[in-house]
Design a protein around this motif. Structure first.
Motif, short mmCIF file in Angstrom:
data_model
loop_
_atom_site.label_atom_id
_atom_site.label_comp_id
_atom_site.label_asym_id
_atom_site.label_seq_id
_atom_site.Cartn_x
_atom_site.Cartn_y
_atom_site.Cartn_z
N PRO A 82 0.76 -1.24 0.00
CA PRO A 82 0.00 0.00 0.00
C PRO A 82 0.80 1.30 0.00
N PRO A 83 1.91 1.43 0.76
CA PRO A 83 2.46 2.77 0.96
C PRO A 83 2.79 3.54 -0.30
N GLN A 84 3.65 3.00 -1.16
CA GLN A 84 4.12 3.78 -2.29
C GLN A 84 2.99 4.15 -3.24
N ALA A 85 2.13 3.20 -3.55
CA ALA A 85 1.04 3.47 -4.49
C ALA A 85 0.08 4.51 -3.92
N ALA A 176 2.24 4.74 10.02
CA ALA A 176 3.15 3.90 9.25
C ALA A 176 2.88 2.43 9.51
N GLU A 177 2.63 2.07 10.77
CA GLU A 177 2.36 0.68 11.11
C GLU A 177 1.10 0.15 10.42
N ALA A 194 -6.76 5.72 4.84
CA ALA A 194 -6.82 6.67 5.95
C ALA A 194 -5.44 6.93 6.52
N ALA A 195 -4.65 5.86 6.67
CA ALA A 195 -3.30 6.01 7.18
C ALA A 195 -2.43 6.81 6.22
N ALA A 196 -2.56 6.53 4.92
CA ALA A 196 -1.79 7.27 3.93
C ALA A 196 -2.14 8.75 3.97
N GLY A 197 -3.42 9.04 4.13
CA GLY A 197 -3.85 10.43 4.23
C GLY A 197 -3.24 11.13 5.43
N GLU A 198 -3.16 10.42 6.55
CA GLU A 198 -2.57 11.01 7.75
C GLU A 198 -1.07 11.25 7.56
N VAL A 199 -0.37 10.31 6.93
CA VAL A 199 1.05 10.50 6.65
C VAL A 199 1.25 11.71 5.75
#
Length: 410
Positions: A82-85, A176-177, A194-199
């Motif tokens: 998920p992270p990079q995309a 990140a976790e 949601a996590a990506a948005g927060e990062v």
């Protein structure tokens, strides 16, 4: 193309506790390039031999920018977890998904940041962070090294390098976790978004603060580039690149460290040699990464023109996946590639990639793994696995290769 050793297209990315290296050996024997299917059903071309892999990674007609995909890849295939995309989708194109000339400006900026005199202080910071994490392990009979040591160390180091204030690190760690594939169980799509948005929110706020009041850190260097000579760089691309550095410096470094610990603990002769000679251990990091690095495959590439790899002509607009694990065990490049030998000359392994997308953080990653291994083995001379090596569960959710957990006895 030689007859395949299994039905085509080769199915990729299924969770597995089995050793994938035997499968890759059969594929290499059958040929250098094979039609394959990604977990989402997308058909691509899998490159398994070293010579063709190295050529593909540097080929000017193989782009990492999904904009070059043909219409059948209108929705770019899942890749890199998920992270990079998600971060690229939310912020902009990071350096890994950019081609020259945009790539060159971003890459040169990051190269300058990683090559500044402050890099001389990285060892001091890494040693401090590692020692603190080891102190927290002391007194625990059976700690779990992935979530209890490797991931916290990697996140603390990359946060220090980027310049993330301590007050924000707990929030960043929580998000990140939720994005990393710890235990081979990635977050649900909604939780990941949601996590990506927060990062992105955290990094955007930091980016703008650093732009107004630069400090001595990498994020400030990226922020100052927004108005550098030669025309402003897109803020979204800069933030996406910062987020890419965050996650590649977090997840992949942690997995590389755990893979290295496992491969030393199950080979008493190599472990003894590493304990006996810190200098040998420092030079052994490349061999450990060649033997079982954290990356199963490189970023997806798209052909911008017809490309010939081995005996296969790949048309324009196709998707190409380079297997790093397979290329790094090609006997045509490495003698006895299935044997871990920490005294081996480093060679040109592909764990950090090759060509214009070669990992810019490679020196920092090597330093982290070296310091963490040396101090871990020194502080806990009786360190051993808490389970039989055959009981370790590995996830093979591309593009990463790591154990789901690493229980040890101190």
């Amino acid at each position: 193309m030689a007859p395949a050793c299994e039905p085509l297209p080769v199915q990729l990315g299924a969770p597995s506790t089995a050793d994938p290296h035997a499968r890759y050996a059969r594929l290499r024997e059958a040929g250098p390039v094979h039609p394959a299917r990604l977990p989402d059903g997308t058909v691509c071309w899998l490159v398994t031999r070293y010579e063709e892999a190295r050529k593909a990674l540097a080929h000017p007609c193989l782009s990492t920018d999904p904009a070059h995909a043909s219409p059948k890849y209108e929705h770019p295939p899942w890749e890199h977890g998920p992270p990079q995309a998600l971060l690229a989708e939310a912020a902009g194109r990071h350096v890994l998904h950019s081609d020259p000339p945009a790539h060159d400006r971003l890459r040169n900026l990051v190269n300058r940041a990683f090559g500044t005199p402050r890099s001389a202080f990285w060892r001091r910071d890494v040693e401090r962070i590692v020692d603190g994490a080891l102190a927290r392990l002391a007194g625990r009979d059976e700690p779990e090294l992935l979530s209890g040591f490797a991931l916290p160390v990697a996140l603390a180091v990359i946060s220090e390098v980027l310049g993330v204030p301590h007050a924000l690190r707990a929030r960043l760690e929580e998000s990140a976790e939720a994005l990393v594939t710890v235990g081979g169980r990635p977050a649900t799509p909604n939780a990941a978004r949601a996590a990506a948005g927060e990062v992105i929110r955290l990094m955007t706020g930091l980016f703008r603060e650093k732009r107004a009041a630069p400090a001595d850190d990498l994020l400030s260097d990226l922020a100052s580039a927004a108005d550098e000579e030669g025309g402003p760089l897109d803020e979204g691309d800069l933030i996406a690149t910062a987020c890419l550095l965050l996650f590649t410096g977090y997840e992949t470094v942690a997995y590389a460290l755990c893979n290295s610990v496992i491969n030393l603990l199950v080979r008493p002769d190599q472990l003894a040699a590493a304990r006996a000679s810190p200098a040998l251990l420092a030079s052994a990091i490349d061999e450990l990464l060649r033997f079982e690095g954290p990356g199963d495959s490189a970023a997806l590439r798209y052909t911008t023109a017809s490309v010939r790899l081995g005996d296969v002509d790949i048309p324009r607009g196709e998707c190409v996946l380079v297997s790093i694990q397979s290329a790094n065990r090609d006997r045509c490049r490495f003698a006895e590639p299935e044997r871990l030998d920490i005294s081996r000359e480093p060679g040109d392994h592909l764990a950090f990639g090759h060509g214009i997308h070669h990992c810019v953080g490679a020196p920092l990653a090597r330093l982290e793994i070296e310091v963490a291994l040396h101090r871990l083995l020194t502080r806990f001379p009786a360190l051993r696995l808490a389970v039989d090596a055959t009981e370790l569960e590995w996830h093979h959710l591309m593009p990463l290769r790591s154990a789901r957990s690493l229980p040890v006895r101190l």
